[in-house]
Design a protein around this motif. Structure first.
Motif, PDB file in Angstrom:
ATOM      1  N   SER A   1       0.816  -8.102  60.480  1.00 27.31           N
ATOM      2  CA  SER A   1       1.990  -9.115  60.603  1.00 27.31           C
ATOM      3  C   SER A   1       3.415  -8.582  60.561  1.00 27.31           C
ATOM      4  O   SER A   1       4.423  -9.340  60.778  1.00 27.31           O
ATOM      5  CB  SER A   1       1.622  -9.939  59.126  1.00 27.31           C
ATOM      6  OG  SER A   1       1.698  -8.862  58.031  1.00 27.31           O
TER       7      SER A   1
ATOM      8  N   LEU B   1       4.447 -16.942  56.842  1.00 20.75           N
ATOM      9  CA  LEU B   1       3.557 -17.703  57.622  1.00 20.75           C
ATOM     10  C   LEU B   1       3.084 -16.716  58.673  1.00 20.75           C
ATOM     11  O   LEU B   1       1.724 -17.227  59.044  1.00 20.75           O
ATOM     12  CB  LEU B   1       4.551 -18.691  58.374  1.00 20.75           C
ATOM     13  CG  LEU B   1       4.108 -19.685  59.612  1.00 20.75           C
ATOM     14  CD1 LEU B   1       2.906 -20.395  58.950  1.00 20.75           C
ATOM     15  CD2 LEU B   1       4.896 -20.459  60.322  1.00 20.75           C
ATOM     16  N   ARG B   2       3.483 -15.734  59.170  1.00 16.91           N
ATOM     17  CA  ARG B   2       2.736 -14.897  60.141  1.00 16.91           C
ATOM     18  C   ARG B   2       1.669 -14.168  59.387  1.00 16.91           C
ATOM     19  O   ARG B   2       0.763 -14.033  59.989  1.00 16.91           O
ATOM     20  CB  ARG B   2       3.941 -13.802  60.618  1.00 16.91           C
ATOM     21  CG  ARG B   2       3.272 -12.738  61.544  1.00 16.91           C
ATOM     22  CD  ARG B   2       4.060 -11.892  62.380  1.00 16.91           C
ATOM     23  NE  ARG B   2       5.046 -12.628  63.245  1.00 16.91           N
ATOM     24  CZ  ARG B   2       6.466 -12.850  62.995  1.00 16.91           C
ATOM     25  NH1 ARG B   2       6.927 -12.249  61.870  1.00 16.91           N
ATOM     26  NH2 ARG B   2       7.042 -13.480  63.946  1.00 16.91           N
TER      27      ARG B   2
ATOM     28  N   LEU C   1      -1.161 -16.684  59.050  1.00 16.26           N
ATOM     29  CA  LEU C   1      -1.733 -16.845  60.516  1.00 16.26           C
ATOM     30  C   LEU C   1      -2.741 -15.843  60.954  1.00 16.26           C
ATOM     31  O   LEU C   1      -3.651 -15.859  61.548  1.00 16.26           O
ATOM     32  CB  LEU C   1      -0.773 -17.164  61.471  1.00 16.26           C
ATOM     33  CG  LEU C   1      -0.172 -18.477  61.373  1.00 16.26           C
ATOM     34  CD1 LEU C   1       1.082 -18.722  62.341  1.00 16.26           C
ATOM     35  CD2 LEU C   1      -0.884 -19.736  61.314  1.00 16.26           C
TER      36      LEU C   1
ATOM     37  N   ALA D   1      -6.626 -15.571  61.610  1.00 15.47           N
ATOM     38  CA  ALA D   1      -7.290 -15.386  62.882  1.00 15.47           C
ATOM     39  C   ALA D   1      -8.047 -14.017  62.682  1.00 15.47           C
ATOM     40  O   ALA D   1      -9.235 -13.922  63.450  1.00 15.47           O
ATOM     41  CB  ALA D   1      -6.204 -14.866  63.664  1.00 15.47           C
TER      42      ALA D   1
END
Length: 207
Positions: free
Chosen positions: A191, A199-200, A203, A207
């Motif tokens: 990240s 947010l990253r 995510l 994933a």
């Protein structure tokens, strides 16, 4: 140099402040380096503390809720000491905590029940701090270990420990910690590409 106040730390530390009401930073003495000093300021009943580049905002709501939870925890602890297969009275609990009263009551209260209650309070405190850290790092009130991937890493570590190592509680616990820490480290490093944001981070964990 300009003083470093809570407003510089982002929205994560500004909860409880109404829009349009700015927090005035304290006036620093001449020659003071704001990056290496402790500063305390107050505005509209709110208290904020700045240490170097870190700041903490304390509002009356935080204090009231904290005191209420403390009183509630103590009340539940007293009730837990009284109840059980060997019930005792409140007076007997107080005497046992002071080292007085019947020996059997002292053993039940001090050696059996009290350590479990203290362990439960410490575990709850640790879980609360962990949740607050997750939500602060991700800047998301829904941030949790399972959302970011820590839980999956810990479960994978336990599975590997069961399959490859002699089954024991210690090996499973260590494998769980190592698996969660490894996944968390990888998630954080990935990240960082392009700049770290909450947010990253979420995510990448999903994933």
């Amino acid at each position: 140099p300009a003083a470093h106040g809570p407003a510089d730390e982002g929205p994560g530390l500004m909860r409880g402040i109404r829009p349009g009401r700015a927090v005035s930073p304290p006036r620093l003495p001449a020659g003071t380096d704001p990056r290496r000093s402790l500063h305390v300021g107050a505005d509209a009943g709110r208290l904020w503390i700045v240490v170097g580049r870190r700041s903490v905002l304390i509002t009356p709501r935080h204090v009231i809720v904290g005191l209420m939870l403390l009183v509630l925890s103590l009340a539940v602890a007293v009730v837990s000491l009284r109840l059980g297969k060997f019930p005792v009275t409140t007076q007997e609990v107080i005497e046992a905590l002071q080292g007085q009263g019947r020996k059997i009551v002292q053993v039940v209260v001090v050696k059996w029940k009290l350590p479990r209650i203290v362990l439960g309070l410490v575990a709850g405190l640790a879980l609360g701090v962990a949740g607050a850290l997750f939500q602060t790092i991700t800047r998301n009130p829904l941030g949790s270990p399972d959302l970011i991937g820590f839980s999956t890493g810990a479960q994978t570590g336990i599975l590997v420990s069961i399959l490859l190592l002699p089954g024991s509680m210690l090996s499973a616990s260590l494998a769980s910690f190592i698996g969660g820490a490894a996944v968390g480290t990888v998630t954080y490093l990935v990240s960082l590409r392009g700049g770290f944001t909450g947010l990253r981070f979420i995510l990448v964990g999903i994933a």
